[in-house]
Design a protein around this motif. Sequence first.
Motif, PDB file in Angstrom:
ATOM      1  N   MET A 284       0.843  -1.198   0.000  1.00  0.00           N
ATOM      2  CA  MET A 284       0.000   0.000   0.000  1.00  0.00           C
ATOM      3  C   MET A 284       0.886   1.260   0.000  1.00  0.00           C
ATOM      4  N   LYS A 285       0.439   2.283  -0.684  1.00  0.00           N
ATOM      5  CA  LYS A 285       1.196   3.538  -0.697  1.00  0.00           C
ATOM      6  C   LYS A 285       1.187   4.162   0.699  1.00  0.00           C
ATOM      7  N   PRO A 286       2.259   4.921   1.050  1.00  0.00           N
ATOM      8  CA  PRO A 286       2.247   5.525   2.390  1.00  0.00           C
ATOM      9  C   PRO A 286       1.056   6.476   2.556  1.00  0.00           C
ATOM     10  N   LEU A 287       0.568   6.554   3.770  1.00  0.00           N
ATOM     11  CA  LEU A 287      -0.603   7.398   4.063  1.00  0.00           C
ATOM     12  C   LEU A 287      -0.295   8.873   3.850  1.00  0.00           C
ATOM     13  N   VAL A 288       0.906   9.285   4.267  1.00  0.00           N
ATOM     14  CA  VAL A 288       1.274  10.708   4.176  1.00  0.00           C
ATOM     15  C   VAL A 288       2.701  10.825   3.660  1.00  0.00           C
ATOM     16  N   SER A 289       3.063  12.050   3.261  1.00  0.00           N
ATOM     17  CA  SER A 289       4.445  12.310   2.860  1.00  0.00           C
ATOM     18  C   SER A 289       5.339  12.135   4.080  1.00  0.00           C
ATOM     19  N   PRO A 290       6.583  11.680   3.844  1.00  0.00           N
ATOM     20  CA  PRO A 290       7.456  11.388   4.999  1.00  0.00           C
ATOM     21  C   PRO A 290       7.652  12.591   5.924  1.00  0.00           C
ATOM     22  N   TYR A 291       7.625  13.822   5.370  1.00  0.00           N
ATOM     23  CA  TYR A 291       7.891  14.974   6.250  1.00  0.00           C
ATOM     24  C   TYR A 291       6.817  15.148   7.322  1.00  0.00           C
ATOM     25  N   ILE A 292       5.593  14.686   7.033  1.00  0.00           N
ATOM     26  CA  ILE A 292       4.527  14.798   8.053  1.00  0.00           C
ATOM     27  C   ILE A 292       4.912  13.965   9.279  1.00  0.00           C
ATOM     28  N   MET A 293       5.523  12.795   9.036  1.00  0.00           N
ATOM     29  CA  MET A 293       5.888  11.910  10.140  1.00  0.00           C
ATOM     30  C   MET A 293       7.078  12.456  10.939  1.00  0.00           C
ATOM     31  N   GLN A 294       7.781  13.439  10.359  1.00  0.00           N
ATOM     32  CA  GLN A 294       8.920  14.024  11.093  1.00  0.00           C
ATOM     33  C   GLN A 294       8.472  15.086  12.103  1.00  0.00           C
ATOM     34  N   VAL A 295       7.214  15.479  12.017  1.00  0.00           N
ATOM     35  CA  VAL A 295       6.730  16.542  12.916  1.00  0.00           C
ATOM     36  C   VAL A 295       6.565  15.994  14.322  1.00  0.00           C
ATOM     37  N   LYS A 296       7.174  16.717  15.283  1.00  0.00           N
ATOM     38  CA  LYS A 296       6.916  16.374  16.688  1.00  0.00           C
ATOM     39  C   LYS A 296       5.768  17.268  17.130  1.00  0.00           C
ATOM     40  N   PRO A 297       4.606  16.683  17.447  1.00  0.00           N
ATOM     41  CA  PRO A 297       3.431  17.531  17.720  1.00  0.00           C
ATOM     42  C   PRO A 297       3.677  18.541  18.840  1.00  0.00           C
ATOM     43  N   TYR A 298       3.068  19.695  18.708  1.00  0.00           N
ATOM     44  CA  TYR A 298       3.172  20.767  19.709  1.00  0.00           C
ATOM     45  C   TYR A 298       2.539  20.298  21.023  1.00  0.00           C
ATOM     46  N   VAL A 299       3.249  20.503  22.110  1.00  0.00           N
ATOM     47  CA  VAL A 299       2.690  20.138  23.415  1.00  0.00           C
ATOM     48  C   VAL A 299       2.288  21.432  24.127  1.00  0.00           C
ATOM     49  N   ALA A 300       0.999  21.624  24.274  1.00  0.00           N
ATOM     50  CA  ALA A 300       0.498  22.860  24.890  1.00  0.00           C
ATOM     51  C   ALA A 300       0.564  22.752  26.413  1.00  0.00           C
ATOM     52  N   GLY A 301       0.349  23.881  27.080  1.00  0.00           N
ATOM     53  CA  GLY A 301       0.277  23.869  28.545  1.00  0.00           C
ATOM     54  C   GLY A 301      -0.871  22.969  28.992  1.00  0.00           C
ATOM     55  N   LYS A 302      -0.670  22.289  30.117  1.00  0.00           N
ATOM     56  CA  LYS A 302      -1.701  21.350  30.596  1.00  0.00           C
ATOM     57  C   LYS A 302      -2.968  22.121  30.981  1.00  0.00           C
ATOM     58  N   PRO A 303      -4.132  21.712  30.440  1.00  0.00           N
ATOM     59  CA  PRO A 303      -5.367  22.400  30.823  1.00  0.00           C
ATOM     60  C   PRO A 303      -5.737  22.117  32.293  1.00  0.00           C
ATOM     61  N   ILE A 304      -6.355  23.094  32.931  1.00  0.00           N
ATOM     62  CA  ILE A 304      -6.776  22.954  34.337  1.00  0.00           C
ATOM     63  C   ILE A 304      -7.683  21.729  34.501  1.00  0.00           C
ATOM     64  N   GLU A 305      -8.614  21.538  33.542  1.00  0.00           N
ATOM     65  CA  GLU A 305      -9.592  20.437  33.643  1.00  0.00           C
ATOM     66  C   GLU A 305      -8.878  19.080  33.634  1.00  0.00           C
ATOM     67  N   GLU A 306      -7.779  19.002  32.860  1.00  0.00           N
ATOM     68  CA  GLU A 306      -7.042  17.734  32.779  1.00  0.00           C
ATOM     69  C   GLU A 306      -6.433  17.389  34.134  1.00  0.00           C
ATOM     70  N   LEU A 307      -5.833  18.404  34.774  1.00  0.00           N
ATOM     71  CA  LEU A 307      -5.224  18.154  36.084  1.00  0.00           C
ATOM     72  C   LEU A 307      -6.305  17.812  37.111  1.00  0.00           C
ATOM     73  N   GLN A 308      -7.466  18.476  36.964  1.00  0.00           N
ATOM     74  CA  GLN A 308      -8.588  18.148  37.866  1.00  0.00           C
ATOM     75  C   GLN A 308      -8.954  16.671  37.726  1.00  0.00           C
TER      76      GLN A 308
END
Length: 379
Positions: free
Chosen positions: A1-25
Amino acid sequence: MKPLVSPYIMQVKPYVAGKPIEELQRELGLSDIIKLASNENPLGTSEKVREVVRKSAERLHIYPDGAAFELKQAICDFHGVQMNEVATGAGSDELLMLAIDTFIDAGASPKDQGVVAEYSFGSYPISLIGHGAEVVTAPGLDGFQVDVDAMIAACGDATKLLFLANPNNPTGTYVSEDKLRKLLVEVPEHVVVVIDEAYHDYIQADDYATALDFRDLRERLIITRTFSKCYGLAGLRVGYAVSTPEITDVMNRIRKPFNTSLVAQEAAIAALADREFVAESVRVNNEGRAQYEKGFAQMKELGLEWVPSQTNFMLVKLPVPGRAVYDAMLALGVILRPMDGYGLPNYLRISIGTQAENARCLRGLKEVIPTLCAQGVDA
Ligand SMILES: Cc1ncc(COP(=O)(O)O)c(C=O)c1O
């Protein structure tokens, strides 16, 4: 099967945002939590803006003005620029991404390049890599100062974009007027320079200048601003870019037609007009910065150091891993921002909050750092 996405997409390290208050709750079952992790406005949103938002709520069934005419007019009046020089976006983040979308050719060989400074805003490399570009990082100077000469030297034929956050996140440092001028003049003319002024309103340094004052120095220049910080509208997602009519036109060609919501447009107009709220936000921030500097000075013997800040956050160096302090502070209900993702494992970034929030954070740090040191958790 052909790859799902271009290889550069897989090189992205997703942005990690500040932890939401609700998550810590949810995670710790705490009820009294403060978040000093995403450089939001501790005063909330101006009452005048809330009033406008309540009225906007009656028209949620209609599409916004895709051209954001009235908001752009307010921005033009505020900065003395022309309508065809302004683009609005869902936060300045969208406009940074739009610039990349517009100017990076994902299929280029050799790859198109984007130049960034070391320890700069994490969104630039994520968006560049995610669009198939190569990121060229210009090393910084001591004290987390941006090396403008290194940024100029990093530009080559393949460079399409250069990003400079001024002042910078996550360091809180800034580039002086002289250096900014140098950058704008000496970066090769084919490069589109993006000056990201998300934290402009907080700056106190006398030798700082906005790039809006130097638009005559360079044709290929985009200046971005946001309503997320000093204007207290991070949740609404609204920002703008000022550039030449030509650059604005090409960016507008691929901008989503209704990218800034009706509520965001109307709130932003009201926020821009409420100078009292902005002044109070800056005053509270200045007070908070002084409070932290005093508190940190008392923790010097614990091995804590900080980077002088021109923003609404402080970058702090710790004698123990930032993650360990972050986790211990979470247990106290204080959400900070670990910096290991930025390659700074011994650092934390702390947003400046209200006096009470800052005091609680300082109390927590005074308790947590010696405990971790005693446990032999080494940096
Ligand atoms: C330097 C810098 N630029 C841009 C942004 C994006 O802000 P927004 O998309 O909320 O306008 C941020 C957010 O923290 C930032 O720190």
